[in-house]
Design an enzyme around this catalytic site. Structure first.
Site, short mmCIF file in Angstrom:
data_model
loop_
_atom_site.label_atom_id
_atom_site.label_comp_id
_atom_site.label_asym_id
_atom_site.label_seq_id
_atom_site.Cartn_x
_atom_site.Cartn_y
_atom_site.Cartn_z
N SER A 196 22.00 -14.70 -0.70
CA SER A 196 22.00 -15.60 0.47
C SER A 196 21.46 -16.98 0.11
CB SER A 196 21.17 -15.00 1.60
OG SER A 196 19.78 -15.10 1.32
N GLY A 207 20.85 -9.86 -6.16
CA GLY A 207 20.00 -9.32 -5.10
C GLY A 207 20.37 -9.87 -3.73
N CYS A 208 19.74 -9.30 -2.72
CA CYS A 208 20.08 -9.69 -1.34
C CYS A 208 19.58 -11.10 -1.03
CB CYS A 208 19.56 -8.66 -0.35
SG CYS A 208 17.81 -8.27 -0.52
N TYR A 209 18.29 -11.34 -1.17
CA TYR A 209 17.78 -12.70 -0.94
C TYR A 209 18.48 -13.70 -1.86
CZ TYR A 209 13.76 -11.09 1.94
OH TYR A 209 12.94 -10.56 2.91
#
Lengths: 342, 342, 342, 342
Positions: free
Chosen positions: C155, C150-152
């Site tokens: 990161s 996923g994006c979060y």
């Protein structure tokens, strides 16, 4: 195949950054030098962290020295500096693609009228080919010096030239109202461009005699086949990074219909990969050309005032600057015109 | 002094929020009711957390019932609904200030042309006073029904009316190119208005026959003293919350000079506290009217096309909607015209 | 070389648009189908005008039928739908790259805890390879089902995993404070996401028990070699289109120094083309990864609280979604890992 | 009633503009002077066109001379300059409200540690009352020198102080992650603050040892009744004009519940007109305090890590600067505390 060796002069601004973004993914070129007077000696990543790891450093802009190392030079310098770089480069056989406005006007008199100084090399004005591939592709194939079309002019000329050439709109009374994102002002550190001054702000500026005006008038007149035209060009600054929207009103000539306009555009741009004409009655939107080399055009007709109303959008840094230069370079060197641009 | 009792109909949109922001600091009024069909029963803070602690809840929009409880009603309803509310309120002696476009046109025929339905109460079109205080202040003092001027029209009419009245510009060939922030579309939950669709996007829309066009033409014609005018009005959507910039091109009549224009504006607006005319050759900027009730005007003259070019900015929610309504209400009830607006 | 035939399921959202942007310039693939239930039958340009001229139309999402036409399927569907598509595709030998969260958790119990339903195919949770190439490249080479990170989580995991693995930071007390651009919410037509609600707005949400939390904790625990971890993950919505910034605070273990951290990152990512570690004491910036597949990492140490503070940015639609899926696909099919992504 | 005569020193920045916006509508004051070294002699409208028509011009900042003309001086000067202005003003009996950080720390040693110079007037540090009315209202009533609380500190201290005072959260391990709009950097003409550098950009900065850190720690320690505290404060720059969001994580002490927190906040702020506490589990949003003097607070509890998580928003120019100064001034002069602020 041997790669074209490219030098970018004035690479520390937004057009320079966009040129690097494009050239670093371009399979037909090698970037041999990037110049910046104030950043000479620094790695490119100091100015643009996005290029961390790219093994390039800025060098001082010594045209004579760099002339021997490159096949093509792209000049992304502030206005007024291109001549001193172009001459030694051209003398050394380097093909020059200038992003500034220095060689765009054919008339040295117009240049003086708008820039308040004599042009330093009027003979180059004649020699330069106007860098708008959709209008001058054949000439670009053999050009030594290319004066890449400006951002506002590109968005104004592409949608109007075919209509003027076909005579379906009048050469009189044209109004171009444009809005540009803030990168259009360059990477300029000045109070009007800091974030809180631009955000939630939209304003016209340079509404009388903007420097892009004679360039637009020149190319419109060429398209129309008339010696001179006078139009109104009204630029605005809008709170976004990139993008120009030009809304253009023209007086329709008898017989002008939406269908006819559609046909003219199809003939002019049906085969062009970087011009997209929308179905009739739609309006262009800057977000659909964001970070692309495309000009999107929409067209409408207002019967109650007999006006043709076209809307046209580009990304000012791509089709309006860096992308256009690379497109011209691709043509000049016989590469795929879209290389690096998709 | 006894406070004016005010009801706000349709208070859950952006104009409603702005009305509350203004009315809650207004020392001459008491907000007795705020209506919202879908939020009836909920405290105002459910819809607008900024009003947490304000002891108001939405009620259903029952005009007959509320008529007995208020002296003034401000209608911030979607287009087409004002008549059914206005009639019972007017019958009960309530002064009505309508922010919608429902009563702005004097001609029922024009209304039908642009809205595609017969006007439900054409007699009210005649009765309504156009709510633009700088043009109709005297009539507003005794008006029962006020059709508050629209946002685009306010920004278009204020800078042009005095020039048309003075005859220094032609009634023909006027072009109004406007850019509006996204609240101009209302608090509308629709794909084109979500953040990623609007951000980095600027586009024209409604370029032919926008519904604000006949209102602008009507008021320009009144100012010019001609039966009818036809202009071009081109709205754009810009990536900001609030603000309208209108850039207006007009053909100068012989004898028109910047000095003359300055004098005309001084005579028209020198005493107005909500119109600010900039020194000649400057351009207006939406950020300087952000969240204010001011219209800022700049003026220029382009000799090469003989055009007068004016720029005019307002905050679409304040001078273009809620602020204008309160200004009209202040006039009608004999209060300080600026109360709540500074 | 024969091109990989790719189908994109759920192509009408922002991840779908980004996938098309990448795949259309990818030289190793052919897009054979794009699906959208509500846009089936429409040309892609109806939904995304930027793809005007691209000869693709949406089709209904019939996995069984499309299974026979493609080598790879990228699922960009809303949460909860992936299983019903993945099963027939996998059965037909199609390699599946899922952008949703449906197969990211290894524990069906955790899935139920956070999603409130039983996982429809827990056996696939085990089978799925977590699609974060910098952590699982070898497994990805032979994966049939890839659960793209996923994006979060991307990161959060990239900057922490090497430090946890090396034991220089504690597994306890980790705080991840993230800010995401609005495309992170998808192309969702809902009041909180319209422009005027997001602009000039920054707010935390889902501060307790966000659905990305167990995914982050799972991968951090794997890196640390511990059975379980509990951290705080605080997402915020920021007024921009793209980009995630994650600022992460960790308790330093004895012997942890900036120099040591630099060495650990160099060992982990020195050879990675999509991870860029900044010199010590710098902070990452979302703008430098805008529309790229890069994760940029900065690291700091605060002696007065003994914390390691890392900042990490990605473009949520590229490295956080579409780019990651393509990177995984490139690895799986033995293509250049960066193809289409530069 | 006689109006308080106010002079604003350093009125050409954003805090100065906001002060003028507030003071010009304030019914209890008269602005007798505004100073700006570089704009001395110019009308205020040259710098801020919004004040066109306001009969004020900048004068040179001569404190000795102006001391005789005013009852109150608000200092909106860059850091480090306040002392030289404060001394002559205080000597003349003028009440001084300083918006800078110059008098906020009680410890001259801390000042030196963070500002790298000796404080020029350590005796004033003791004399100064910290200008956060919700914490020090009584002292403010008689203060001669008010050190208005900073923007980040205001958003950090208001939500934490009552919890620390009540002992429901630990003094150890507090993390404050804040995001600020760009006006927080002042009206600074510097590359990082131009629009294209800030738009679509979110980044942390000053993550170790930011100058607001000791101020936050000082006030938290005072509230907790401990000699010293060490926290982590992580500021970020977000692409918006105004607004600070602070998300704060604290370790819950035994017995801490959401209900208990709600009661503590009610006791502390139930009667405060400029603090708005949201119902439990909600998060604050900068847009709801935009251009207001309000601090909005939301609170949550995360059982899986035993953390209290509060979110707190202010407008950095209003409650974080100009509004706070006016609120303090209103208290000092016995005016309605909200005058000019609603």
């Amino acid at each position: 195949m041997k790669k074209i060796r490219v030098a970018v002069f004035g690479a520390s601004g937004y057009a320079g950054e966009e040129l690097l973004r494009i050239l670093l993914r371009h399979r037909g070129v090698e970037v041999v030098a990037i110049t910046s007077r104030k950043n000479a000696g620094e790695p490119v990543s100091t100015v643009f962290p996005r290029f961390t790891g790219v093994p390039l450093s800025f060098v001082a802009p010594d045209a004579a020295e760099l002339a021997g190392q490159c096949d093509a030079a792209i000049l992304a310098l502030p206005h007024g500096l291109a001549t001193e770089f172009a001459i030694p480069l051209l003398n050394a056989g380097v093909k020059v693609f200038d992003i500034s406005a220095d060689f765009r006007l054919k008339s040295a008199a117009k240049y003086k009228e708008y820039y308040k100084v004599d042009h330093p090399a009027p003979e180059l004005l004649e020699k330069a080919v106007y860098g708008l591939p959709e209008r001058y592709r054949e000439k670009l194939r053999t050009a030594d010096l290319v004066a890449c079309a400006g951002c506002y002019p590109t968005s104004s000329i592409l949608p109007t030239a075919p209509l003027l050439a076909a005579g379906v709109v009048s050469t009189e009374g044209i109004v171009v109202a444009s809005c540009s994102g803030v990168t259009g002002a360059g990477r300029k550190v000045d109070l009007p461009y800091i974030f809180p001054e631009c955000n939630e702000s939209l304003k016209a500026y340079g509404v009388v005699g903007h420097r892009h005006l004679p360039e637009i008038e020149q190319e419109m007149a060429f398209a129309a086949g008339v010696p001179e035209m006078a139009i109104n060009f009204i630029p605005h600054l809008a709170p976004m990074n990139r993008g120009i929207n030009s809304t253009i009103l023209m007086n329709a000539e008898p017989g002008c219909t939406l269908e006819k306009i559609g046909e003219i555009y199809e003939a002019a741009y049906g085969h062009e990969q970087f011009v997209r004409v929308l179905p009739a009655k739609r309006c262009a939107d800057t977000k659909y050309v964001f970070m692309t080399n495309t000009c999107e055009i929409g067209y409408n007709y207002d019967a109650h005032t007999n006006k043709v109303i076209v809307t046209s959008v580009i990304d000012n840094l791509t089709k309006g600057a860096a992308g256009q230069a690379v497109q011209c370079m691709n043509i000049r060197f016989g590469l795929d015109e879209a290389e690096g641009l998709i």
